[in-house]
Design a protein around this motif. Structure first.
Motif, short mmCIF file in Angstrom:
data_model
loop_
_atom_site.label_atom_id
_atom_site.label_comp_id
_atom_site.label_asym_id
_atom_site.label_seq_id
_atom_site.Cartn_x
_atom_site.Cartn_y
_atom_site.Cartn_z
N GLY A 45 -110.11 -40.75 4.41
CA GLY A 45 -110.31 -40.10 5.80
C GLY A 45 -110.93 -41.83 6.98
O GLY A 45 -110.33 -41.61 7.83
N LEU A 46 -111.84 -42.71 6.66
CA LEU A 46 -112.72 -43.39 7.89
C LEU A 46 -111.37 -44.24 7.74
O LEU A 46 -110.73 -44.28 9.12
CB LEU A 46 -113.80 -43.88 7.32
N GLN A 55 -105.07 -49.24 2.70
CA GLN A 55 -106.47 -49.18 1.37
C GLN A 55 -106.80 -47.44 1.72
O GLN A 55 -107.10 -46.93 0.95
CB GLN A 55 -107.54 -49.73 2.53
N ALA A 56 -106.26 -46.71 2.78
CA ALA A 56 -107.15 -44.83 2.97
C ALA A 56 -105.95 -45.24 1.23
O ALA A 56 -106.10 -43.33 1.07
CB ALA A 56 -106.18 -45.00 3.63
N TYR A 57 -104.65 -45.25 1.02
CA TYR A 57 -103.50 -44.76 0.04
C TYR A 57 -104.45 -44.89 -0.91
O TYR A 57 -104.28 -43.91 -1.92
CB TYR A 57 -102.39 -44.94 0.26
N ASN A 84 -98.62 -38.65 0.00
CA ASN A 84 -96.99 -38.18 0.36
C ASN A 84 -96.80 -38.51 1.51
O ASN A 84 -95.77 -39.54 1.48
CB ASN A 84 -96.77 -36.94 -0.04
N ARG A 85 -97.50 -38.53 2.37
CA ARG A 85 -97.55 -39.29 3.70
C ARG A 85 -97.55 -40.01 4.29
O ARG A 85 -96.83 -40.69 4.84
CB ARG A 85 -98.86 -38.06 4.60
N LEU A 86 -98.63 -40.80 3.33
CA LEU A 86 -99.01 -42.24 3.51
C LEU A 86 -97.49 -43.11 2.96
O LEU A 86 -97.10 -43.83 3.14
CB LEU A 86 -100.17 -42.79 2.51
N ARG A 87 -97.03 -42.32 1.37
CA ARG A 87 -96.09 -43.08 0.37
C ARG A 87 -95.14 -42.84 1.50
O ARG A 87 -94.24 -43.75 1.94
CB ARG A 87 -96.16 -42.01 -0.42
#
Length: 286
Positions: A45-46, A55-57, A84-87
């Protein structure tokens, strides 16, 4: 200024003191199972709030993996949604980097990468590979007489017509300006001529008058075909040079035609077959 990573601009990497540190292995305070997954989710989240979605993914993926073996194996729906959103964002960003912004056809970057890969795949095999260079005839007059905004609409519509009946695996890419390239993997010479002649005809017969009274649009196509394993494989550059030479021959023969080669002979397809070919220096050689 942010650097480039994998071809995309992004913020500088997160420093060690910018994100919560993971407790060392063996620490009595090191969380396990669900707690570790929650820590990865918090770090993700950060990172996401800073725009560092790659990196968040990875942290979200780690959280999912941990949750799958924790005491409570059910992965929170929100976490699945974020992964799924990040992908999806990753895939969309990659796709957009390979598309022409005006016509939505593939761009020169994709053409260069994909054509080189296809030629390598076809080297020494019996599979055919055709490359057609397509140029809009007298396009400067379209811009001069009807304006550049309508000229942009013409380019967009021509791409739609070129792509309308391409065989599986084939694609269209913008080469530059009003020039486009059709790449036809696995096509034999006769099939490639048929596909290109059909595309040329669709452009000629389209109801351009509905876009602007007096508007007429045609294209000329130079079609080069990579020959069988008995011939030295052509490079991507050689293939495009060959297509360009045949395009020139088609323009010299009156435009609105598909020019191709059979052995050492240059021919025109379809209704243009009876025209006289005028061979210039650009139409010499394969």
């Amino acid at each position: 200024m942010p650097g480039l990573r994998n071809g995309f601009a992004g913020p500088e990497p997160l420093r060690d003191d910018d994100a919560p540190a993971l407790p060392p292995v063996g620490s009595r305070n090191r969380p396990t199972g669900t707690g570790m997954a929650e820590l990865h989710e918090s770090i993700a989240g950060l990172l996401a709030s800073r725009g560092q979605w790659r990196q968040a993914y990875h942290h979200l993926r780690s959280a999912v993996d941990l949750m799958s073996v924790a005491e409570a194996p059910r992965v929170p729906e929100q976490l699945r949604h974020e992964v799924n959103r990040l992908r999806k964002e990753h895939a969309e960003a990659r796709e957009q980097s390979l598309r022409d912004s005006l016509t939505a056809s593939y761009n020169r970057r994709y053409l260069d990468e994909r054509l080189a890969a296809l030629l390598a795949e076809h080297a020494g095999s019996d599979a055919g590979l055709a490359v057609a260079l397509v140029d809009l005839d007298w396009f400067k007059q379209v811009n001069d007489n009807f304006g550049h905004l309508l000229g942009d609409r013409v380019l967009q519509r021509v791409v739609e017509l070129l792509q309308e009946a391409l065989p599986a695996g084939a694609f269209c890419a913008r080469y530059g300006g009003e020039e486009f390239v059709l790449v036809l993997p696995g096509a034999d010479p006769g099939e490639a001529v048929t596909v290109c002649e059909a595309a040329r005809s669709r452009v000629e017969l389209h109801s351009w008058e509905q876009m602007a009274p007096g508007l007429r649009v045609t294209v000329t196509i130079g079609l080069a075909h990579e020959r069988g394993p008995e011939q030295s494989p052509a490079s991507a550059e050689q293939q495009l040079i060959s297509a360009d030479a045949l395009l020139y021959a088609g323009k010299q023969a009156g435009r609105n035609a598909v020019a191709y080669r059979v052995g050492d002979e240059v021919r025109l397809a379809g209704m243009a077959a009876g025209r006289r070919l005028v061979m210039g220096s650009r139409a010499v050689g394969y």
